[in-house]
Design a protein around this motif. Structure first.
Motif, PDB file in Angstrom:
ATOM      1  N   GLU A  84      19.570 -21.245  54.859  1.00 55.05           N
ATOM      2  CA  GLU A  84      19.836 -21.372  53.424  1.00 55.05           C
ATOM      3  C   GLU A  84      19.089 -22.563  52.845  1.00 55.05           C
ATOM      4  O   GLU A  84      18.527 -22.488  51.748  1.00 55.05           O
ATOM      5  CB  GLU A  84      21.336 -21.506  53.166  1.00 55.05           C
ATOM      6  N   GLU A  85      19.071 -23.676  53.593  1.00 53.28           N
ATOM      7  CA  GLU A  85      18.328 -24.860  53.149  1.00 53.28           C
ATOM      8  C   GLU A  85      16.841 -24.541  53.034  1.00 53.28           C
ATOM      9  O   GLU A  85      16.188 -24.922  52.045  1.00 53.28           O
ATOM     10  CB  GLU A  85      18.543 -26.020  54.118  1.00 53.28           C
ATOM     11  N   TRP A  87      15.467 -21.646  52.573  1.00 56.01           N
ATOM     12  CA  TRP A  87      15.281 -20.692  51.480  1.00 56.01           C
ATOM     13  C   TRP A  87      15.277 -21.425  50.128  1.00 56.01           C
ATOM     14  O   TRP A  87      14.446 -21.151  49.263  1.00 56.01           O
ATOM     15  CB  TRP A  87      16.396 -19.648  51.529  1.00 56.01           C
ATOM     16  N   LYS A  88      16.215 -22.366  49.973  1.00 51.60           N
ATOM     17  CA  LYS A  88      16.282 -23.132  48.728  1.00 51.60           C
ATOM     18  C   LYS A  88      15.024 -23.967  48.531  1.00 51.60           C
ATOM     19  O   LYS A  88      14.499 -24.066  47.416  1.00 51.60           O
ATOM     20  CB  LYS A  88      17.518 -24.039  48.726  1.00 51.60           C
ATOM     21  N   LYS A  89      14.505 -24.570  49.611  1.00 52.26           N
ATOM     22  CA  LYS A  89      13.273 -25.356  49.533  1.00 52.26           C
ATOM     23  C   LYS A  89      12.084 -24.473  49.175  1.00 52.26           C
ATOM     24  O   LYS A  89      11.222 -24.855  48.386  1.00 52.26           O
ATOM     25  CB  LYS A  89      13.006 -26.087  50.847  1.00 52.26           C
TER      26      LYS A  89
END
Length: 93
Positions: A84-85, A87-89
């Motif tokens: 998730e991290e 993907w957000k980046k």
């Protein structure tokens, strides 16, 4: 294992009754003896399986599986968090 043990005990019961079949007993009595011996064999097999399931080794194995399941879930949660991290980046760029 249960099926093979039960089959072995049933065969033993049939052989034991077959050995007695040489006597002059009626067929109904012979059938009744076979049924009784088969019931005893089934009860013995069930008892043996119950003892194995309740044994300390089986309990330790169940605990190990439960602990392994918890660890696997923790690792999956960690991996999900990291993905998730990432993907957000990736979306932020």
């Amino acid at each position: 294992m249960r099926a093979s043990l039960l089959l072995l005990l049933a065969c033993t019961a049939v052989l034991a009754v077959g050995a007695r079949a040489n006597t002059s007993e009626e067929p109904k009595a012979l059938v009744q003896k076979v049924q009784e011996l088969a019931q005893k064999a089934a009860a013995m097999a069930k008892d043996a399986c119950t003892r194995v399931q309740e044994s300390e080794v089986a309990q330790q194995a169940r605990q190990w599986l439960a602990d392994s399941k918890k660890l696997a879930k923790q690792q999956l949660d960690w991996l999900k968090e990291k993905l998730e991290e990432l993907w957000k980046k990736a979306l932020a760029k």
